[in-house]
Design an enzyme around this catalytic site. Sequence first.
Site, PDB file in Angstrom:
ATOM      1  N   ASN A  53       0.206   8.507   0.321  1.00 44.23           N
ATOM      2  CA  ASN A  53       1.059   8.692   0.455  1.00 44.23           C
ATOM      3  C   ASN A  53       2.268   7.670   0.234  1.00 44.23           C
ATOM      4  OD1 ASN A  53       2.922   8.588   2.621  1.00 44.23           O
ATOM      5  ND2 ASN A  53       2.656   6.786   3.921  1.00 44.23           N
ATOM      6  N   LYS A 101       5.395   8.114   0.481  1.00 49.37           N
ATOM      7  CA  LYS A 101       6.524   7.752   1.308  1.00 49.37           C
ATOM      8  C   LYS A 101       7.281   7.693   0.175  1.00 49.37           C
ATOM      9  CE  LYS A 101       3.871   3.448   2.167  1.00 49.37           C
ATOM     10  NZ  LYS A 101       3.815   2.155   3.385  1.00 49.37           N
ATOM     11  N   HIS A 145       2.044   8.421  11.285  1.00 49.97           N
ATOM     12  CA  HIS A 145       2.121   7.665  10.596  1.00 49.97           C
ATOM     13  C   HIS A 145       2.904   6.391  11.253  1.00 49.97           C
ATOM     14  CE1 HIS A 145       2.744   4.486   7.150  1.00 49.97           C
ATOM     15  NE2 HIS A 145       1.800   5.099   6.690  1.00 49.97           N
ATOM     16  N   GLU A 166       4.898   4.539  10.520  1.00 47.22           N
ATOM     17  CA  GLU A 166       6.106   4.024  10.384  1.00 47.22           C
ATOM     18  C   GLU A 166       7.193   5.481  11.070  1.00 47.22           C
ATOM     19  OE1 GLU A 166       5.978   4.193   5.968  1.00 47.22           O
ATOM     20  OE2 GLU A 166       5.177   2.686   5.982  1.00 47.22           O
ATOM     21  N   GLU A 199      -5.400   2.880  10.729  1.00 46.94           N
ATOM     22  CA  GLU A 199      -4.139   2.177   9.964  1.00 46.94           C
ATOM     23  C   GLU A 199      -3.947   0.509  10.697  1.00 46.94           C
ATOM     24  OE1 GLU A 199      -2.709   4.384   6.208  1.00 46.94           O
ATOM     25  OE2 GLU A 199      -1.608   5.169   7.881  1.00 46.94           O
ATOM     26  N   GLY A 206       1.321  -2.051   4.173  1.00 48.63           N
ATOM     27  CA  GLY A 206       2.754  -2.540   2.902  1.00 48.63           C
ATOM     28  C   GLY A 206       2.657  -4.414   3.070  1.00 48.63           C
ATOM     29  N   SER A 223      -3.504  -1.353   2.858  1.00 48.13           N
ATOM     30  CA  SER A 223      -3.549  -2.784   1.495  1.00 48.13           C
ATOM     31  C   SER A 223      -4.441  -1.767   0.682  1.00 48.13           C
ATOM     32  CB  SER A 223      -3.446  -4.135   2.280  1.00 48.13           C
ATOM     33  OG  SER A 223      -1.659  -3.835   2.429  1.00 48.13           O
TER      34      SER A 223
HETATM   35  C1  PEP Z   1       0.145   3.511   4.223  1.00 47.49           C
HETATM   36  O1  PEP Z   1       1.136   3.541   4.464  1.00 47.49           O
HETATM   37  O2  PEP Z   1      -0.348   4.980   5.045  1.00 47.49           O
HETATM   38  C2  PEP Z   1      -0.697   2.521   4.276  1.00 47.49           C
HETATM   39  C3  PEP Z   1      -1.742   2.566   4.516  1.00 47.49           C
HETATM   40  O3  PEP Z   1      -0.119   1.423   3.183  1.00 47.49           O
HETATM   41  P1  PEP Z   1      -0.213   0.739   1.788  1.00 47.49           P
HETATM   42  O4  PEP Z   1      -1.291   1.089   1.410  1.00 47.49           O
HETATM   43  O5  PEP Z   1       0.724   0.411   1.321  1.00 47.49           O
HETATM   44  O6  PEP Z   1      -1.282  -0.896   2.913  1.00 47.49           O
END
Ligand code: PEP
Length: 250
Positions: free
Chosen positions: A9, A11, A94, A96, A166, A172, A211
């Site tokens: 992803n 983003k 997601h 976000e 997630e 992040g 992460s």
């Molecule tokens: C994500 O945006 O779905 C995500 C898991 O980001 P990150 O790996 O940066 O935590």
Amino acid sequence: MRQALVAANWKMNGTKAQVAELLAGFKAGINAQACQVAIFSPAVFLSDVQQALQGSAIAWGGQNVHSAESGAYTGETSLGMLKEFGCQYVLVGHSERRTLFGESDEVVAEKVAAALSAGVTPMLCIGETLEERESGVTAEVCRRQLKAVLDKVGVAGFNKLVVAYEPVWAIGTGKTASPEQAQEVHADLRAFLQDADAEMAKKIQILYGGSVKAASAAELFAMPDIDGGLVGGASLQIEEFVGICNAAAQ
Ligand code: PEP
């Protein structure tokens, strides 16, 4: 036996030049026969992604979609548009999108239903906030998010989608859930789905996101109910993302 799937992803990151560089690196380094791979690109780069990945074993998709076919929805992207650019997947719900853009469980369910009708595989993202985890309602929140979609698309829909768990506090932040913490939730989600349909629960891919790095991937993916990862930050670095795909291929 479920196949491993690793998704990137990106983003709202990247330039045309960076997209070309990342995709060349992924194509050279990833054995996409050994694990499934999907790239979620910003919509404006989907044409570049399609040109670069067409004919390869790496799939791609959009990071968001509107549930309507077309109309007065300024700034939105339809499933028909994603399909024109060869998208096999679309990311839905997601965290976000849920927190920054106010997407409710119902809106997410509408989008999943629309994607399924269009023949695009939704990757349904769910997960609890830190406050929810600390209040002991992780399972309740994740089950509620799944149920909203299950009520809308049924078992037939869940046979055709991918779930990404997630934890919001791990996205992040550099704080990965431990393999045991993640496994506990994945097992609970699978148990919840089993009550709806045992075959579907056995078959459905449930990815972990938050992460994930090349160094932490192998331990996470070794867990019995974790079928791969949804990767944000580390998917913007060739070596990291290739390392994560290699870990899944094991
Ligand atoms: C994500 O945006 O779905 C995500 C898991 O980001 P990150 O790996 O940066 O935590």
